[in-house]
Design a protein around this motif. Structure first.
Motif, PDB file in Angstrom:
ATOM      1  N   THR A 186     -13.039  -3.913  15.386  1.00 43.80           N
ATOM      2  CA  THR A 186     -12.765  -3.055  16.535  1.00 43.80           C
ATOM      3  C   THR A 186     -11.767  -1.962  16.161  1.00 43.80           C
ATOM      4  OG1 THR A 186     -10.904  -4.411  17.253  1.00 43.80           O
ATOM      5  CG2 THR A 186     -13.112  -5.055  18.042  1.00 43.80           C
ATOM      6  N   LYS A 187     -11.593  -1.013  17.080  1.00 49.10           N
ATOM      7  CA  LYS A 187     -10.626   0.059  16.858  1.00 49.10           C
ATOM      8  C   LYS A 187      -9.212  -0.502  16.718  1.00 49.10           C
ATOM      9  CE  LYS A 187      -8.871   4.393  18.783  1.00 49.10           C
ATOM     10  NZ  LYS A 187      -7.459   3.996  18.629  1.00 49.10           N
ATOM     11  N   ASP A 188      -8.864  -1.514  17.516  1.00 47.10           N
ATOM     12  CA  ASP A 188      -7.533  -2.112  17.413  1.00 47.10           C
ATOM     13  C   ASP A 188      -7.307  -2.720  16.037  1.00 47.10           C
ATOM     14  OD1 ASP A 188      -6.924  -1.380  19.981  1.00 47.10           O
ATOM     15  OD2 ASP A 188      -7.379  -3.340  20.862  1.00 47.10           O
ATOM     16  N   LEU A 189      -8.347  -3.401  15.504  1.00 38.33           N
ATOM     17  CA  LEU A 189      -8.226  -3.995  14.183  1.00 38.33           C
ATOM     18  C   LEU A 189      -8.083  -2.910  13.120  1.00 38.33           C
ATOM     19  CD1 LEU A 189      -8.255  -6.412  12.299  1.00 38.33           C
ATOM     20  CD2 LEU A 189     -10.759  -6.364  12.358  1.00 38.33           C
ATOM     21  N   ARG A 190      -8.862  -1.855  13.247  1.00 38.20           N
ATOM     22  CA  ARG A 190      -8.766  -0.769  12.266  1.00 38.20           C
ATOM     23  C   ARG A 190      -7.395  -0.104  12.313  1.00 38.20           C
ATOM     24  NH1 ARG A 190     -14.077   0.094  14.149  1.00 38.20           N
ATOM     25  NH2 ARG A 190     -13.434   1.851  15.440  1.00 38.20           N
ATOM     26  N   ASP A 191      -6.857   0.049  13.541  1.00 37.67           N
ATOM     27  CA  ASP A 191      -5.517   0.635  13.680  1.00 37.67           C
ATOM     28  C   ASP A 191      -4.461  -0.263  13.041  1.00 37.67           C
ATOM     29  OD1 ASP A 191      -6.551   2.819  14.980  1.00 37.67           O
ATOM     30  OD2 ASP A 191      -6.032   2.123  17.008  1.00 37.67           O
ATOM     31  N   ALA A 192      -4.621  -1.589  13.215  1.00 38.71           N
ATOM     32  CA  ALA A 192      -3.670  -2.532  12.614  1.00 38.71           C
ATOM     33  C   ALA A 192      -3.741  -2.458  11.091  1.00 38.71           C
ATOM     34  CB  ALA A 192      -3.964  -3.945  13.105  1.00 38.71           C
ATOM     35  N   ARG A 193      -4.951  -2.370  10.552  1.00 40.54           N
ATOM     36  CA  ARG A 193      -5.096  -2.245   9.103  1.00 40.54           C
ATOM     37  C   ARG A 193      -4.461  -0.948   8.597  1.00 40.54           C
ATOM     38  NH1 ARG A 193     -11.474  -3.936   8.817  1.00 40.54           N
ATOM     39  NH2 ARG A 193     -11.205  -6.207   8.647  1.00 40.54           N
ATOM     40  N   ARG A 194      -4.673   0.124   9.348  1.00 39.47           N
ATOM     41  CA  ARG A 194      -4.106   1.406   8.947  1.00 39.47           C
ATOM     42  C   ARG A 194      -2.579   1.343   8.939  1.00 39.47           C
ATOM     43  NH1 ARG A 194      -6.663   6.191   8.696  1.00 39.47           N
ATOM     44  NH2 ARG A 194      -8.394   5.376   9.949  1.00 39.47           N
ATOM     45  N   GLY A 195      -2.009   0.673   9.954  1.00 44.76           N
ATOM     46  CA  GLY A 195      -0.558   0.534   9.992  1.00 44.76           C
ATOM     47  C   GLY A 195      -0.037  -0.267   8.816  1.00 44.76           C
ATOM     48  N   PHE A 196      -0.757  -1.345   8.481  1.00 47.81           N
ATOM     49  CA  PHE A 196      -0.355  -2.150   7.329  1.00 47.81           C
ATOM     50  C   PHE A 196      -0.450  -1.337   6.043  1.00 47.81           C
ATOM     51  CE2 PHE A 196      -1.465  -5.039   3.832  1.00 47.81           C
ATOM     52  CZ  PHE A 196      -0.361  -5.874   3.842  1.00 47.81           C
ATOM     53  N   GLN A 197      -1.521  -0.543   5.913  1.00 48.47           N
ATOM     54  CA  GLN A 197      -1.671   0.270   4.708  1.00 48.47           C
ATOM     55  C   GLN A 197      -0.571   1.311   4.606  1.00 48.47           C
ATOM     56  OE1 GLN A 197      -3.995  -0.217   2.247  1.00 48.47           O
ATOM     57  NE2 GLN A 197      -2.702   1.236   1.146  1.00 48.47           N
ATOM     58  N   ASN A 198      -0.197   1.896   5.734  1.00 49.72           N
ATOM     59  CA  ASN A 198       0.899   2.870   5.719  1.00 49.72           C
ATOM     60  C   ASN A 198       2.207   2.224   5.258  1.00 49.72           C
ATOM     61  OD1 ASN A 198      -0.776   4.916   6.619  1.00 49.72           O
ATOM     62  ND2 ASN A 198      -0.249   4.626   8.777  1.00 49.72           N
ATOM     63  N   TYR A 199       2.397   0.961   5.684  1.00 49.18           N
ATOM     64  CA  TYR A 199       3.604   0.242   5.278  1.00 49.18           C
ATOM     65  C   TYR A 199       3.588  -0.015   3.769  1.00 49.18           C
ATOM     66  CZ  TYR A 199       7.001  -3.580   4.920  1.00 49.18           C
ATOM     67  OH  TYR A 199       8.049  -4.372   4.554  1.00 49.18           O
ATOM     68  N   VAL A 200       2.417  -0.424   3.261  1.00 50.50           N
ATOM     69  CA  VAL A 200       2.283  -0.644   1.816  1.00 50.50           C
ATOM     70  C   VAL A 200       2.525   0.648   1.055  1.00 50.50           C
ATOM     71  CG1 VAL A 200       0.674  -1.272  -0.027  1.00 50.50           C
ATOM     72  CG2 VAL A 200       0.753  -2.627   2.070  1.00 50.50           C
ATOM     73  N   ASP A 201       1.985   1.766   1.556  1.00 52.66           N
ATOM     74  CA  ASP A 201       2.194   3.063   0.901  1.00 52.66           C
ATOM     75  C   ASP A 201       3.679   3.417   0.854  1.00 52.66           C
ATOM     76  OD1 ASP A 201      -0.498   3.346   0.492  1.00 52.66           O
ATOM     77  OD2 ASP A 201      -0.822   4.652   2.229  1.00 52.66           O
ATOM     78  N   GLN A 202       4.402   3.094   1.943  1.00 51.63           N
ATOM     79  CA  GLN A 202       5.837   3.362   1.976  1.00 51.63           C
ATOM     80  C   GLN A 202       6.567   2.543   0.916  1.00 51.63           C
ATOM     81  OE1 GLN A 202       7.665   2.614   5.796  1.00 51.63           O
ATOM     82  NE2 GLN A 202       9.726   2.598   4.942  1.00 51.63           N
ATOM     83  N   LEU A 203       6.204   1.257   0.800  1.00 46.63           N
ATOM     84  CA  LEU A 203       6.827   0.405  -0.207  1.00 46.63           C
ATOM     85  C   LEU A 203       6.518   0.894  -1.622  1.00 46.63           C
ATOM     86  CD1 LEU A 203       6.188  -3.150   1.304  1.00 46.63           C
ATOM     87  CD2 LEU A 203       8.299  -1.813   1.355  1.00 46.63           C
ATOM     88  N   ARG A 204       5.286   1.330  -1.841  1.00 48.08           N
ATOM     89  CA  ARG A 204       4.928   1.869  -3.143  1.00 48.08           C
ATOM     90  C   ARG A 204       5.798   3.075  -3.489  1.00 48.08           C
ATOM     91  NH1 ARG A 204      -1.648   2.282  -2.640  1.00 48.08           N
ATOM     92  NH2 ARG A 204      -2.203   0.189  -3.317  1.00 48.08           N
ATOM     93  N   SER A 205       5.943   3.952  -2.506  1.00 52.67           N
ATOM     94  CA  SER A 205       6.724   5.163  -2.719  1.00 52.67           C
ATOM     95  C   SER A 205       8.172   4.827  -3.047  1.00 52.67           C
ATOM     96  CB  SER A 205       6.640   6.054  -1.483  1.00 52.67           C
ATOM     97  OG  SER A 205       7.429   7.209  -1.636  1.00 52.67           O
ATOM     98  N   GLU A 206       8.750   3.874  -2.297  1.00 48.33           N
ATOM     99  CA  GLU A 206      10.137   3.485  -2.541  1.00 48.33           C
ATOM    100  C   GLU A 206      10.304   2.870  -3.921  1.00 48.33           C
ATOM    101  OE1 GLU A 206      11.113   0.929   0.682  1.00 48.33           O
ATOM    102  OE2 GLU A 206      11.309   2.556   2.145  1.00 48.33           O
ATOM    103  N   LYS A 207       9.300   2.083  -4.351  1.00 61.15           N
ATOM    104  CA  LYS A 207       9.390   1.476  -5.675  1.00 61.15           C
ATOM    105  C   LYS A 207       9.332   2.551  -6.762  1.00 61.15           C
ATOM    106  CE  LYS A 207       7.419  -1.877  -8.827  1.00 61.15           C
ATOM    107  NZ  LYS A 207       7.441  -0.926  -9.935  1.00 61.15           N
ATOM    108  N   ARG A 208       8.424   3.532  -6.586  1.00 65.45           N
ATOM    109  CA  ARG A 208       8.327   4.589  -7.580  1.00 65.45           C
ATOM    110  C   ARG A 208       9.615   5.408  -7.661  1.00 65.45           C
ATOM    111  NH1 ARG A 208       2.841   5.064  -5.762  1.00 65.45           N
ATOM    112  NH2 ARG A 208       3.470   6.604  -4.230  1.00 65.45           N
ATOM    113  N   ASP A 209      10.284   5.526  -6.512  1.00 65.82           N
ATOM    114  CA  ASP A 209      11.530   6.292  -6.471  1.00 65.82           C
ATOM    115  C   ASP A 209      12.743   5.455  -6.885  1.00 65.82           C
ATOM    116  OD1 ASP A 209      10.076   8.437  -5.602  1.00 65.82           O
ATOM    117  OD2 ASP A 209      10.543   8.138  -3.483  1.00 65.82           O
ATOM    118  N   GLY A 210      12.493   4.175  -7.258  1.00 66.13           N
ATOM    119  CA  GLY A 210      13.565   3.313  -7.697  1.00 66.13           C
ATOM    120  C   GLY A 210      14.456   2.787  -6.601  1.00 66.13           C
ATOM    121  N   LYS A 211      13.971   2.763  -5.362  1.00 59.74           N
ATOM    122  CA  LYS A 211      14.794   2.346  -4.238  1.00 59.74           C
ATOM    123  C   LYS A 211      14.725   0.854  -3.936  1.00 59.74           C
ATOM    124  CE  LYS A 211      14.523   6.839  -1.908  1.00 59.74           C
ATOM    125  NZ  LYS A 211      14.105   7.556  -0.665  1.00 59.74           N
TER     126      LYS A 211
END
Length: 301
Positions: free
Chosen positions: A271-296
């Motif tokens: 459903t759209k709600d499930l897709r939105d939840a997945r997108r939010g989780f992916q955005n969180y993972v992308d943020q963590l990736r970025s912080e790791k690359r920046d050494g944070k």
């Protein structure tokens, strides 16, 4: 390239060491996301799978990660290189030949494996010249390459060098795809130049192994086999003998170019709600990736 230590086959470990991220970015772009993560087990004695592709859509990569050392006897993955660009017409042609024109000694499954991997039966090419009035003394039927000779009503025609089982592909330069095409020959022609293909048998006719066959073994813990999900592939039989008589376990990680890609199981889009939840989780993972690359900080979920 470096491998993770034995006993540490986790997808996060592979990603952190940069083994997967670089090729996935190269194939799918910077916006790639995890599509599916699953473990497939194959018991000893299991038969080979039918050749298949996981999706016909561009933008999906599969990663095959053995959880133990994997030999050719323990249901490894086989695939046909280059079939990721095979269109639907090409795939339909393989299915047609496997069902209608396979050798008597071969199952349709084996025929598909051979054909997808470029192992089409070889032929000997030659021409015969025939008075147009004599064409009616040859009985044809639709065949693999065009039309095949069933028999000669006039036995003297065999002296031209062709025989039952030969296939006709062109007459006076016109391609012959089926027997109905004979009705479209130029009625004013008095002489016919016929292109003939004679199927070869045995090793001369069937390349063994097929030229585009790739067998994903032997592999050891720490290896990862990446392939385009459009590639025709199958799990080979588990022979279940000797030291290989144990269940085969492989971790499969499928990645796709974006969250909008249907993936290898489009029915799981949800459903759209499930897709939105997945997108939010992916955005969180992308943020963590970025912080790791920046050494944070460390990459932690």
């Amino acid at each position: 390239s470096p491998r993770p230590r034995a006993g540490a086959p986790g997808a996060d470990t592979l990603a952190l060491q940069g083994i997967l991220e670089a090729p996935l970015r190269a194939a799918l772009g910077d916006g790639f996301v995890l599509d599916l993560l699953t473990v497939v087990e194959v018991a000893p004695g299991s038969a080979a799978q039918d050749p298949h592709r996981d999706t016909a859509s561009e933008g999906s990569i599969a990663v095959h990660i053995p959880l133990h050392n994997l030999s050719t006897a323990a249901a490894p993955l086989s695939m046909c290189a280059g079939t990721h660009v095979m269109n639907s017409e090409g795939a339909a042609s393989v299915m047609r030949e496997a069902i209608l024109y396979r050798p008597k000694s071969e199952t349709s499954q084996k025929t598909k494996m051979r054909l997808y991997c470029g192992g089409r039966q070889r032929t000997k090419s030659f021409q015969v010249t025939l008075p147009a009035a004599d064409l009616g003394n040859v009985r044809f039927r639709d065949s693999r390459l065009g039309i095949g000779i069933m028999k000669f009503r006039d036995p003297e025609l065999e002296a031209l060098g062709w025989q039952a089982g030969d296939e006709i592909t062109h007459i006076n330069g016109k391609q012959i795809k089926e027997t109905d095409d004979l009705q479209e020959l130029d009625p004013a022609a008095t002489t016919l130049t016929i292109d003939v293909e004679r199927p070869l048998e045995g090793k001369a006719g069937f390349p063994d192994p097929p030229p585009r066959l790739v067998v994903g073994a032997p592999l050891v813990v720490g290896d990862a086999l990446l392939y385009d999900s459009r590639t025709f592939h199958w799990g080979m039989a588990h022979e279940g003998v000797g030291t290989e008589g144990v269940t085969r376990y492989v971790l499969y990680a499928n990645f796709k170019s974006s969250l909008d890609h249907a993936g290898v199981h489009p029915e799981a889009m949800g459903t759209k709600d499930l897709r939105d939840a997945r997108r939010g989780f992916q955005n969180y993972v992308d943020q963590l990736r970025s912080e790791k690359r920046d050494g944070k900080g460390a990459l932690e979920l």
